[in-house]
Design an enzyme around this catalytic site. Structure first.
Site, PDB file in Angstrom:
ATOM      1  CG  HIS A 248      -2.197   0.765   0.995  1.00 11.13           C
ATOM      2  ND1 HIS A 248      -3.104   0.441   0.013  1.00 11.13           N
ATOM      3  CD2 HIS A 248      -2.696   1.864   1.617  1.00 11.13           C
ATOM      4  CE1 HIS A 248      -4.117   1.299   0.047  1.00 11.13           C
ATOM      5  NE2 HIS A 248      -3.892   2.171   1.001  1.00 11.13           N
ATOM      6  NE  ARG A 251      -4.550   2.126  -3.619  1.00 12.12           N
ATOM      7  CZ  ARG A 251      -5.347   2.199  -4.685  1.00 12.12           C
ATOM      8  NH1 ARG A 251      -4.929   1.744  -5.852  1.00 12.12           N
ATOM      9  NH2 ARG A 251      -6.555   2.717  -4.589  1.00 12.12           N
TER      10      ARG A 251
END
Length: 306
Positions: A248, A251
């Protein structure tokens, strides 16, 4: 499903079937909502409420107040409020409630920490210095390149099939939250890493369990998100001098670097698959914080003398 003891619990189970069949919510959201509503059922039973029609705003507020007293985070309280609102709205549509008490609940504001991100130099160092020897090395480079190069969620990465990757058009077809499909651009380094993995890495690992999965685990089955997270942490540690991040975090880094490079917010929203622009706006704060840091370090009057 667990055994039920009253009509309210029966209504929760019917709501579960509705979420699965008509809302197509993610397994994570489904599990969280059901946990929240089962907790509500337990509280309702304690105060003598066993029928859906007996739910009212006073009971719901008292339940949420107990959660707050138990030290639940604002994020948990916000999710539990959302779960109750979805449930009472469903009960109202089915005629089991004369009025919807969920509409009278306030929503606790969630505290949004700025996500950790790599600098562009750190991202380049990580991907350029990665050891890509052997099939697993090719796979791991492709995993990191695609995560950073597209900004997809780790669950979306693991759900990719070979046919979802279009190296000629430099795009990848992604199935996101709620079953929403989107097409995401993929840069040349990520496309090249994926092609190298498909050509020289995947055939050495694949077996009858592989199916059409793009990324495979060591035993040949579809790569699991837990394994992908472990790969990211391990590979970052091997390179060294790069802050440890989860998938994440990659991301977040992709989104931040897109905005720093001049991408507009709507485009980043489409790439990330956010249903709401408000979610994407978090990254504008990340970029603003980094700009302020650069200003403090570089401008002669960025930091006042003590």
């Amino acid at each position: 499903m667990a055994a039920v003891s009253n009509a309210l619990e029966v209504a929760v189970q019917e709501f579960e079937r509705y979420l699965r069949a008509e809302r197509a919510v993610s397994p994570h959201t489904l599990r969280a909502y059901l946990g929240d509503l089962n907790d509500l059922c337990g509280y309702a039973a304690e105060v003598g409420v066993a029928e859906p029609g007996a739910l009212n705003v006073s009971l719901l507020r008292a339940w949420l107040a107990r959660q707050h007293a138990l030290g639940r985070s604002r994020a948990t309280l916000a999710r539990r409020t959302a779960a109750v609102r979805a449930f009472t709205g469903h009960l109202r549509r089915r005629g089991l409630l004369q009025a919807d008490p969920g509409l009278l609940l306030g929503t606790p504001k969630r505290h949004r920490d700025l996500p950790g991100v790599l600098t562009q130099d750190d991202a380049a160092r990580l991907l350029d210095e990665l050891d890509v020897e052997g099939p697993l090395g090719l796979r791991d480079l492709a995993v990191l390149e695609v995560l950073y190069g597209t900004g997809v969620r780790v669950s979306e990465l693991c759900g990719l099939d070979i046919d979802d990757l279009d190296t000629d058009r430099r795009t990848v077809r992604v199935l996101g939250k709620g079953g929403r499909e989107r097409t995401v651009p993929i840069g040349e380094p990520a496309a090249r890493a994926a092609q190298d993995w498909l050509r020289a890495g995947r055939p050495a690992i694949s077996n009858e369990e592989s199916g059409a999965a793009l990324f495979l685990g060591v035993r040949g089955g579809r790569l699991h998100p837990t394994s992908a997270r472990r790969i990211v942490h391990a590979r970052i540690a091997e390179v060294g001098q790069v802050p440890d991040l989860s998938p994440h975090g990659l991301r977040h880094s992709a989104a931040t670097h897109l905005l720093e490079g001049g991408a507009d917010l709507r485009s980043v929203q489409e790439i990330l698959g956010h249903a709401s622009l408000q979610t994407t706006q978090l990254y504008t704060h990340v970029s603003a914080e980094r700009l302020k840091q650069v200003h403090r370090q570089a401008h002669p009057r960025g930091v006042q003398d003590a």
